[in-house]
Design a protein around this motif. Sequence first.
Motif, short mmCIF file in Angstrom:
data_model
loop_
_atom_site.label_atom_id
_atom_site.label_comp_id
_atom_site.label_asym_id
_atom_site.label_seq_id
_atom_site.Cartn_x
_atom_site.Cartn_y
_atom_site.Cartn_z
N TRP A 6 113.00 23.51 32.53
CA TRP A 6 113.81 24.54 33.20
C TRP A 6 114.95 24.94 32.28
O TRP A 6 115.86 24.15 32.02
N ALA A 52 114.87 25.50 41.80
CA ALA A 52 114.12 24.92 40.69
C ALA A 52 113.72 23.49 40.96
O ALA A 52 112.61 23.06 40.61
N ARG A 83 108.07 23.23 36.88
CA ARG A 83 109.17 24.18 36.66
C ARG A 83 108.91 25.13 35.49
O ARG A 83 109.42 26.25 35.48
#
Length: 480
Positions: free
Chosen positions: A439, A458, A465
């Motif tokens: 992420w 997230a 992710r």
Amino acid sequence: MPMNTRALPPEHDTQSIDARGSGASHLDPEHCRVARLARDPRFDGRFFVAVVSTGIYCRPICPAPTPHERNVRYFASALEAATAGFRPCLRCRPDSAPDSPAWRGTDTTLRRALRLIDEGALSTGNMTQLADRLGIGERHLRGLFQRRFGVSPKAYALHRQCLFAKQLLHQTRLPITQIAFASGFGSVRRFNDTFRQRIGLAPRDIRRQQVEPRAPHAMLQLNLSYRPPYAWQVYRDFMSRRYLQGLEWVEENAFGRHFRWGDARGHFTAHHQPQRNAFRVELALDDLRHLAPVVANIRRVLDLDADCDVIEQHLAASQPELPLMTGLRLPGTWSPFEAMIRAVLGQQVSLIAARRLTQTLIDHLGEPAADGGRYFPDAAAIAAHPLEFLRMPGRRRQTLIDVARATLEGNTHFQGVSGIGPWTRDYARLRGDSDPDVWLSGDAGLRRALVKWPQVNAEQAAPWRSYLLMQLWSLDHEAQ
């Protein structure tokens, strides 16, 4: 491009066919039966169908006449079917099925061990060396494989080598001697004996049955399957905005590049064939001993083993407001080193500027290829040069040199290298390792997308992710 925000109906629930163990008892026979009768390509590689009356195991998409259910057994992997005494079908070729992420499991050490074995760790080394690379003991390594697959690491390696050899026998003109060495065997006799024991046929028996046209000796041609759907246009456009002249090429339905693997050099072009749920890969390689890991890396770069149904069902459940594009893949870079160098060159500059800097680096230090292209500069070339031709801050040039020196010293995780922040390290993991759970919280394109979709969570998208990131990038044209 079609959007998909709903789960599959119960009779096609891919999560219910989940190989979380080392035996057919972990599969739901009823769901397997429905998927087998439907010949649904989304289940290709997620389980295998063995027919007791013939002693053969197949992919669920096999075009052969459908056997009676009473004669069928289901296995979570080709390895389990082979261990139970079944031999692979010569019609649907189970060696060509995409791998199942569920079968490979979530244990980080095990996944790394599988990747190293697929790259030839037990063909060029031994169990002790593999265990040392993993940072565990041999006994622990054997236990991981025994609990997960019911076989030893060496037995797994031999199984993979035989399946790869079978693919080469079907799809190339390579002499059997070359196939033996390309598959990681030290002698033709050892290859013939092992192949006959594990496949149930001699290599020459398979070569005699070969009727498809094959590539000439100078260029190998392989078909690499995937589970549909595959959002090729998104992948192609992502690569076309970043491709480097001489190193890579992007066409309407193809992507290719020059590459190194150890001392070997080569190039490939992957042609998308959506009607076959596969890529036709034309491959040139000057040392066939590296063929198996090179093909495995091409699969990673194209992200062919992603199970998009499972990933998108998870994202749809965790991000119900976000419209999802089906079939998104992670566009890979050839190596973690190359990904890190490209990430450093992309720090705090636009995509256009980063591409220009990287092109300059290749033009100055990239080794010329015989066809007029270039290879990405290796660590030794970058470490030995002051890089004054790069118009960027001196501190960043030093970071490039430090990354190269760390690679030469075996520090492939770049621990302690100054100038590498969270965004740089994570972007390199995303592209160079194809890590599914990255992420990039500081990414400009992601921040723009989150302004439009502030409800995105997230943490709930883990462990996918990276795919959520690709979904959001696909909604932000500047990030693409």
